[in-house]
Design a protein around this motif. Sequence first.
Motif, PDB file in Angstrom:
ATOM      1  N   ASP A  35       0.848  -1.190   0.000  1.00  0.00           N
ATOM      2  CA  ASP A  35       0.000   0.000   0.000  1.00  0.00           C
ATOM      3  C   ASP A  35       0.891   1.250   0.000  1.00  0.00           C
ATOM      4  O   ASP A  35       1.714   1.426   0.904  1.00  0.00           O
ATOM      5  N   SER A  64       1.214  -0.962  10.391  1.00  0.00           N
ATOM      6  CA  SER A  64       0.091  -1.363  11.235  1.00  0.00           C
ATOM      7  C   SER A  64      -1.063  -0.371  11.130  1.00  0.00           C
ATOM      8  O   SER A  64      -2.232  -0.771  11.085  1.00  0.00           O
ATOM      9  N   LYS A  67      -3.094  -0.855   7.956  1.00  0.00           N
ATOM     10  CA  LYS A  67      -3.889  -2.087   7.956  1.00  0.00           C
ATOM     11  C   LYS A  67      -5.035  -2.040   8.962  1.00  0.00           C
ATOM     12  O   LYS A  67      -5.984  -2.823   8.855  1.00  0.00           O
ATOM     13  N   ALA A  68      -4.954  -1.141   9.929  1.00  0.00           N
ATOM     14  CA  ALA A  68      -5.964  -1.082  10.995  1.00  0.00           C
ATOM     15  C   ALA A  68      -7.271  -0.460  10.505  1.00  0.00           C
ATOM     16  O   ALA A  68      -7.290   0.297   9.530  1.00  0.00           O
ATOM     17  N   ASP A  69      -8.358  -0.794  11.204  1.00  0.00           N
ATOM     18  CA  ASP A  69      -9.663  -0.239  10.862  1.00  0.00           C
ATOM     19  C   ASP A  69      -9.847   1.167  11.420  1.00  0.00           C
ATOM     20  O   ASP A  69     -10.707   1.913  10.974  1.00  0.00           O
ATOM     21  N   ASN A  70      -9.055   1.501  12.444  1.00  0.00           N
ATOM     22  CA  ASN A  70      -9.084   2.829  13.036  1.00  0.00           C
ATOM     23  C   ASN A  70      -7.744   3.072  13.729  1.00  0.00           C
ATOM     24  O   ASN A  70      -6.878   2.195  13.735  1.00  0.00           O
ATOM     25  N   ASP A  72      -7.413   3.884  17.015  1.00  0.00           N
ATOM     26  CA  ASP A  72      -7.613   3.874  18.462  1.00  0.00           C
ATOM     27  C   ASP A  72      -6.407   3.320  19.211  1.00  0.00           C
ATOM     28  O   ASP A  72      -6.131   3.713  20.345  1.00  0.00           O
ATOM     29  N   SER A  88      -3.975  10.732  10.320  1.00  0.00           N
ATOM     30  CA  SER A  88      -5.408  10.525  10.133  1.00  0.00           C
ATOM     31  C   SER A  88      -5.897  11.115   8.813  1.00  0.00           C
ATOM     32  O   SER A  88      -6.802  10.574   8.170  1.00  0.00           O
ATOM     33  N   TYR A  93      -9.107   8.648   8.695  1.00  0.00           N
ATOM     34  CA  TYR A  93      -9.686   8.252   9.969  1.00  0.00           C
ATOM     35  C   TYR A  93      -9.879   9.479  10.861  1.00  0.00           C
ATOM     36  O   TYR A  93      -9.176  10.478  10.728  1.00  0.00           O
TER      37      TYR A  93
END
Length: 301
Positions: A35, A64, A67-70, A72, A88, A93
């Motif tokens: 990516d 990481s 690849k993460a959804d958010n 947090d 972000s 995000y």
Amino acid sequence: MSSTIILTILILAALGFLLALVLYFIAETFKVEEDPRIDEVEQVLPSANCGGCGFAGCRAFAESAVKADNLDKHFCPVGGNETMSKVSAILGYSIKNQSVKVAVLRCNGSCEARPKINQYEGLNSCRVKATLYSGDTACLYGCLGCGDCVEVCNFGAMYMDKDTGLPVIDEEKCTACGACVKSCPKLLLELRDKGRRGMKMYVACRSRAKGAEAKKACSNACIACSMCLKTCMHSAIVFENNLSYIDYTKCKLCRECEAMCPTGAIHGVGFPKPLDKDAVKARIAERRKREREKAALQTNT
């Protein structure tokens, strides 16, 4: 003879070309598309590679995060909220700003307050020293004074004070990367909220010894008198294992606990004015008097 040489060269050339084709097809078959946002995220990170974010380095953090959804579970303590806003924006995000933290030393066992009872002559390392014995003072919990924390700080935010024998933290340079926290075998360094305008309260002691024993080992130790616990009106004091701890999420910075502490184990840092202990004690006494009068009035009625 010449034809043999030419034939050999042609065979080697053909073999090289064939192997190149094989390697090309293998590379294409097993190629992993990366990516491009990983590079973009890495570029906005501070390149400190300190591990304060919990990942092996900035590249690992970027991989990481993409690849993460958010975000947090992702925060760069060195870059702070400004850097995370850039991350972000790249990933699309939303994030919540986090409070700024700094390292604090939970030990005030200076040379004067905690005199040496023996002389250490081994390797100048807190970790090595801690594995050999409890330390060269009577306190089993205090700073060992070898400066491992200073050595691991990549930001020049710490130095050893020659007079006290303790590390000093420069809050303006501290990035809360946590390297010093991990390096201390006595667990004396802690990341705490920097506080409103830099004001904060904390107990500069980790001794779990009982009162008389703690006082004998270090005149600045917490002696488990629980005066701070009885004084605090905001439930910000936790008392466990003969030691007080201030929950900075509940502390209102009133400094009453600091005024009542008989050994000076509680530190108020960053306040614009010095603490007037007599004035604070007078305020506490007046409040308690009103409370007694109110209780007596309710009893009589």
